[in-house]
Scaffold this motif. Structure first.
Motif, PDB file in Angstrom:
ATOM      1  N   ALA A 126      47.670  39.685  73.621  1.00 43.75           N
ATOM      2  CA  ALA A 126      48.737  38.689  73.747  1.00 43.75           C
ATOM      3  C   ALA A 126      50.073  39.275  73.294  1.00 43.75           C
ATOM      4  O   ALA A 126      50.173  39.933  72.264  1.00 43.75           O
ATOM      5  CB  ALA A 126      48.388  37.463  72.915  1.00 43.75           C
TER       6      ALA A 126
ATOM      7  N   TYR B  95      26.634  32.880  77.824  1.00 41.80           N
ATOM      8  CA  TYR B  95      27.332  31.634  77.569  1.00 41.80           C
ATOM      9  C   TYR B  95      28.785  31.754  78.011  1.00 41.80           C
ATOM     10  O   TYR B  95      29.352  30.856  78.633  1.00 41.80           O
ATOM     11  CB  TYR B  95      27.247  31.333  76.076  1.00 41.80           C
ATOM     12  N   HIS B  96      29.368  32.905  77.693  1.00 44.28           N
ATOM     13  CA  HIS B  96      30.753  33.152  78.033  1.00 44.28           C
ATOM     14  C   HIS B  96      30.960  33.123  79.544  1.00 44.28           C
ATOM     15  O   HIS B  96      31.892  32.519  80.062  1.00 44.28           O
ATOM     16  CB  HIS B  96      31.165  34.517  77.477  1.00 44.28           C
TER      17      HIS B  96
ATOM     18  N   LEU C  82      25.495  35.273  73.886  1.00 44.88           N
ATOM     19  CA  LEU C  82      26.949  35.051  73.849  1.00 44.88           C
ATOM     20  C   LEU C  82      27.567  35.369  75.194  1.00 44.88           C
ATOM     21  O   LEU C  82      28.384  34.611  75.730  1.00 44.88           O
ATOM     22  CB  LEU C  82      27.611  35.974  72.825  1.00 44.88           C
ATOM     23  N   GLU C  83      27.162  36.512  75.717  1.00 46.90           N
ATOM     24  CA  GLU C  83      27.732  36.940  76.989  1.00 46.90           C
ATOM     25  C   GLU C  83      27.389  35.978  78.108  1.00 46.90           C
ATOM     26  O   GLU C  83      28.229  35.628  78.930  1.00 46.90           O
ATOM     27  CB  GLU C  83      27.205  38.321  77.360  1.00 46.90           C
TER      28      GLU C  83
ATOM     29  N   HIS D 293      46.080  39.288  78.299  1.00 48.06           N
ATOM     30  CA  HIS D 293      46.223  38.029  77.573  1.00 48.06           C
ATOM     31  C   HIS D 293      47.653  37.475  77.627  1.00 48.06           C
ATOM     32  O   HIS D 293      48.609  38.196  77.905  1.00 48.06           O
ATOM     33  CB  HIS D 293      45.738  38.192  76.129  1.00 48.06           C
ATOM     34  N   SER D 294      47.713  36.191  77.318  1.00 50.96           N
ATOM     35  CA  SER D 294      48.969  35.439  77.459  1.00 50.96           C
ATOM     36  C   SER D 294      50.157  36.151  76.829  1.00 50.96           C
ATOM     37  O   SER D 294      50.069  36.689  75.732  1.00 50.96           O
ATOM     38  CB  SER D 294      48.827  34.063  76.805  1.00 50.96           C
TER      39      SER D 294
ATOM     40  N   SER E  43      44.117  33.306  71.902  1.00 52.23           N
ATOM     41  CA  SER E  43      43.771  34.479  72.716  1.00 52.23           C
ATOM     42  C   SER E  43      42.540  35.151  72.108  1.00 52.23           C
ATOM     43  O   SER E  43      42.235  34.977  70.935  1.00 52.23           O
ATOM     44  CB  SER E  43      44.949  35.443  72.755  1.00 52.23           C
ATOM     45  N   ASP E  44      41.844  35.939  72.915  1.00 56.90           N
ATOM     46  CA  ASP E  44      40.596  36.553  72.457  1.00 56.90           C
ATOM     47  C   ASP E  44      40.804  37.431  71.237  1.00 56.90           C
ATOM     48  O   ASP E  44      41.722  38.252  71.198  1.00 56.90           O
ATOM     49  CB  ASP E  44      39.998  37.442  73.555  1.00 56.90           C
TER      50      ASP E  44
ATOM     51  N   ASP F 208      44.681  34.728  67.202  1.00 56.39           N
ATOM     52  CA  ASP F 208      43.484  34.927  68.023  1.00 56.39           C
ATOM     53  C   ASP F 208      42.384  33.946  67.650  1.00 56.39           C
ATOM     54  O   ASP F 208      42.246  33.544  66.494  1.00 56.39           O
ATOM     55  CB  ASP F 208      42.945  36.342  67.830  1.00 56.39           C
TER      56      ASP F 208
ATOM     57  N   HIS G  55      45.855  36.034  82.174  1.00 56.06           N
ATOM     58  CA  HIS G  55      45.945  34.754  81.470  1.00 56.06           C
ATOM     59  C   HIS G  55      47.327  34.109  81.640  1.00 56.06           C
ATOM     60  O   HIS G  55      48.289  34.741  82.100  1.00 56.06           O
ATOM     61  CB  HIS G  55      45.603  34.939  79.995  1.00 56.06           C
TER      62      HIS G  55
ATOM     63  N   ASP H 119      45.454  45.728  71.456  1.00 55.33           N
ATOM     64  CA  ASP H 119      45.487  44.459  70.731  1.00 55.33           C
ATOM     65  C   ASP H 119      46.832  43.741  70.999  1.00 55.33           C
ATOM     66  O   ASP H 119      47.570  44.115  71.901  1.00 55.33           O
ATOM     67  CB  ASP H 119      45.293  44.779  69.242  1.00 55.33           C
ATOM     68  N   ASN H 120      47.150  42.759  70.197  1.00 58.44           N
ATOM     69  CA  ASN H 120      48.350  41.946  70.389  1.00 58.44           C
ATOM     70  C   ASN H 120      49.625  42.646  69.894  1.00 58.44           C
ATOM     71  O   ASN H 120      49.576  43.467  68.985  1.00 58.44           O
ATOM     72  CB  ASN H 120      48.230  40.625  69.623  1.00 58.44           C
TER      73      ASN H 120
ATOM     74  N   PRO I 121      32.113  39.009  73.408  1.00 57.18           N
ATOM     75  CA  PRO I 121      32.700  37.712  73.768  1.00 57.18           C
ATOM     76  C   PRO I 121      33.232  36.993  72.527  1.00 57.18           C
ATOM     77  O   PRO I 121      32.595  37.004  71.470  1.00 57.18           O
ATOM     78  CB  PRO I 121      31.526  36.952  74.387  1.00 57.18           C
ATOM     79  N   GLN I 122      34.397  36.405  72.665  1.00 57.08           N
ATOM     80  CA  GLN I 122      35.037  35.679  71.570  1.00 57.08           C
ATOM     81  C   GLN I 122      34.911  34.205  71.898  1.00 57.08           C
ATOM     82  O   GLN I 122      35.638  33.682  72.732  1.00 57.08           O
ATOM     83  CB  GLN I 122      36.494  36.114  71.449  1.00 57.08           C
ATOM     84  N   LEU I 123      33.950  33.545  71.254  1.00 53.83           N
ATOM     85  CA  LEU I 123      33.590  32.181  71.641  1.00 53.83           C
ATOM     86  C   LEU I 123      34.111  31.113  70.706  1.00 53.83           C
ATOM     87  O   LEU I 123      33.932  29.927  70.961  1.00 53.83           O
ATOM     88  CB  LEU I 123      32.079  32.072  71.760  1.00 53.83           C
TER      89      LEU I 123
ATOM     90  N   PHE J 206      40.086  40.655  68.920  1.00 53.22           N
ATOM     91  CA  PHE J 206      40.026  42.044  69.369  1.00 53.22           C
ATOM     92  C   PHE J 206      38.692  42.625  68.915  1.00 53.22           C
ATOM     93  O   PHE J 206      38.588  43.216  67.829  1.00 53.22           O
ATOM     94  CB  PHE J 206      41.202  42.789  68.744  1.00 53.22           C
TER      95      PHE J 206
END
Lengths: 340, 340, 340
Positions: free
Chosen positions: B215, B92-93, B89-90, B176-177, C183-184, C220, B158, B236-237, C200-202, C186
């Motif tokens: 975010a 790939y990311h 995963l990492e 994040h955004s 967004s990713d 998210d 972002h 977190d958001n 990673p958040q894929l 958490f």
């Protein structure tokens, strides 16, 4: 960097120098972690030990302050060190803030809009059609002002604020980044098949003068008419004000609180953080709502409430004290039942 | 699209192939809903039935996994399928994320700012005066970096993040955004006529290394000094961090939680979602606060609390169990009263 | 300004005029605060007194409405004044909203993206690589559409919305300013030294058709797979939807509510404001969750809950009524203990 001598500051504040009046000051700091070049203040006597160790180049102290140890900093003796410091803060803030002016490219203004004098318009800011923008308004980069918006003099629109079409904002307001003003009210009519039909939200938001709106706070437009934020209201971050709500003059609302649709809140109220107020209520003046309370019915002026649903704060705290001891209470009842 | 053979993946993870090693893998998936071309993993034995039906082209399994039915997928036998999957995963990311580089036009950088190497600066991004931006920083479209901001190496900003003037951000951070860093603290002094005067907020925000900010989360600047987010903090958001707060190293805070002004939270704490913490408190290290709790007083290290106001979690749950049965309790008391 | 005669409106709604049919209508208003030029409606008889004082130029009334006093406004008699008014609202909304079209400069579109017909792309809007944007989509100024995003026909992306790479959005959706989609999630794995490693958040976010997403709401992306917002879902402002959550068809969620990771919410549910739902739960269909509730376990279809942790609403209200009287209850127990 702006630099003043301690002598100059003493003059400004009608104070007296003890120590080196020529020492240079270029920032403001807290007495316990100030750096050289900083001016700090000592107001609360419990912080007195800090003055003997401070790295601040000068410290505002009370006229009758008597040091008990040797000092390496310059003293500026004034009537009220805290007030003096606050006054300097304001001056400093004006000086450092006033440097934003002019137009950065590219930015967008529709030709039909009227712009006041001495604006700052940051790069990538947007002003739609038929807007009227007052004098000395600052519109930071990436802020959005939709069509038919009116903004009064001296108002500051920080980066990324979004103001929907038709919004009216008074003068001397500050809107922080990410605030959204005039997004559609949350109105949907249930249909027989379980789906919802959007009810058009045709009203607007009217914001008075001297209003502060925090970062990422949202104020929805009215279905018809206006959602109203009266003069002097201070909204913290991440607050939700729903359609057709009205927030009365000089009411202060802390972060993450939500006010539902058509609720009218009076003047000089204080709503703490994470409060929820349901829709269609009338809240009087000078009402205080404690943190995380859920206000489920209208409140008379002067009430102080807590809990969810909220009721009188003192009664809530008494009930909550008993709640904490409920397991013990259970035992006492079992004991009584046994004894019978 | 990036494509690898199962053989190549087996080699990467030091694993053994059972089945068709030439099968092509171009994505990652979950064993129960993966599509052809996907690599999945089987770690928890309770998901074993899924492997006999999976559409995944290959599955990472434990070295000693013994299939009980026929398989249509290729097996890659590794020591720890979950760890192996995470490592992929990492990789790939990194591959998919690293493609953002260069400068998109138009974007804005003040001439006085210093930029590191290998930046990505998206279209409509803004960098003010006197900034220092490290190497490999990514600043996505429409992000705002005010004057005098410092950003460390490898940090990702972002789209639409707003960073006020004077903020300092460490390296390897992700913002994040919609996150707003450095908006004015919520400070207003009540005046005799009921209105409020704005207290200038002259401090800044200092964010450490390896910090993640979700975010639309807001972090206000300090009145004086700094609001501090220490190394390794994960926010977190939609979180609110008020002026002069400090969040200790490796503390994790879930969505919609609010921390009030001047509160200091220790290291390695966990605050669940929708928690509120009042101002001027000191929270120790390794404290756990349950969801929706309202922390009203300082907490020692290691405490686990719940409720509003919050107290010991176990005691809260016992009291709440009794609360649920209060109507029954009332009956028992009435019964006792009758019997008397 | 768009202007119609009362006669024209009567014709549209198949109504009858009483009074001056040539009076000009250029806006919609509420009967009790409408201005001249406005059309209002009278549906609820309790508002009847307002019609004798209204400044509205015309009022929609029921076919059999009998005025008891003299009227200075023009009446338009229709079968259902409220429905008639709503229909006009919609028409008006379409007229005023449809004027956004074309492309404002500068805006950014990667050459690899496919754009539908009749788009509006506001200044400083951004469309990344490999996107597919449907017909009649409106992308307001400063909105961000990352790489590989798909957006269906007639969807409106308001100013400053941020859509991360890989998001899929259906047709006829409305996303309000500041909403962040994708967004990713958490996700952080604790390490032996107390720090956290980013997982990673894929995955991505998939939004169905006819979905409304409020201002500054965050959704998210999934760790793997998709966070899913089904058709017809209506999300208010400042809501948090965590990674891998799923919100079922036509479910409505009020402001500031949070749904934690991997929780699946059914169809036609109603979640009030400031609700929290913990992760990995399954909530059935037609569930109602009261304001500020904290849902800690899965719920069957049709349940109505309140409290934190939440349980049956009626039982909660009974328990809460008893909670309010706990101090009194304490007295009764003390009394009993004395009597023994």
């Amino acid at each position: 960097m702006i630099e003043f001598s301690a002598n100059y500051i003493a003059e400004l504040l009608d104070g007296e120098i003890q120590g080196d009046g020529t020492t240079k000051i270029n920032k403001l700091g807290k007495i316990d972690d100030a750096e050289p070049g900083a001016l700090a203040f000592l107001s609360n006597p419990k912080y007195e030990p800090a003055i003997y160790k401070t790295a601040a180049s000068a410290v505002l102290v009370n006229k009758n302050f008597q040091p008990r140890q040797e000092l390496s900093t310059t003293l500026i003796r004034v009537n009220d060190p805290y007030l003096g410091f606050t006054a300097l803060l304001e001056e400093y803030h004006k000086l450092t803030n006033s440097n934003k002016s002019g137009v950065e490219d590219p930015s967008f203004v529709h030709e039909s809009s009227t712009l006041g004098k001495d604006l700052y318009r940051g790069a990538f800011s947007y002003i739609g059609a038929n807007c009227k923008i007052g004098n000395n308004v600052k519109i930071y980069p990436q802020a959005y002002v939709g069509d038919n918006v009116i903004i009064g003099h001296h108002t500051i629109i920080h980066s990324g604020v979004k103001i929907y079409a038709g919004t009216i904002i008074g003068s001397h307001c500050v809107l922080h980044s990410g605030a959204v003003i005039g997004s559609d009210g949350f109105g949907f009519a249930p249909q027989p098949d379980g789906s919802y039909k959007t009810i058009p939200q045709l009203g607007n938001v009217v914001v008075g003068h001297h209003v502060s709106i925090g970062a990422n706070t949202t104020v929805d437009c009215a279905t018809l008419g206006s959602t109203v934020i009266q003069d002097g209201v201070k909204l913290d971050n991440l607050i939700q004000i729903a359609h057709n709500a009205e927030i009365g003059e000089n009411t202060v609302i802390a972060a993450q609180t939500g006010v539902s649709g058509s609720t009218k809140i009076g003047k000089n109220c204080i709503l703490a953080g994470q409060v929820g107020v349901v829709g269609h209520l009338t809240i009087g003046d000078r009402v205080t709502v404690g943190a995380q309370a859920g206000v489920g019915k209208s409140l008379d002026s002067g009430q102080i409430v807590l809990g969810s649903p909220a009721f009188d704060r003192k009664k809530y705290l008494r009930a909550y004290a008993a709640f904490r001891n409920l397991p013990d209470l259970l035992n006492r009842i079992s004991e009584l039942e046994k004894k019978y």
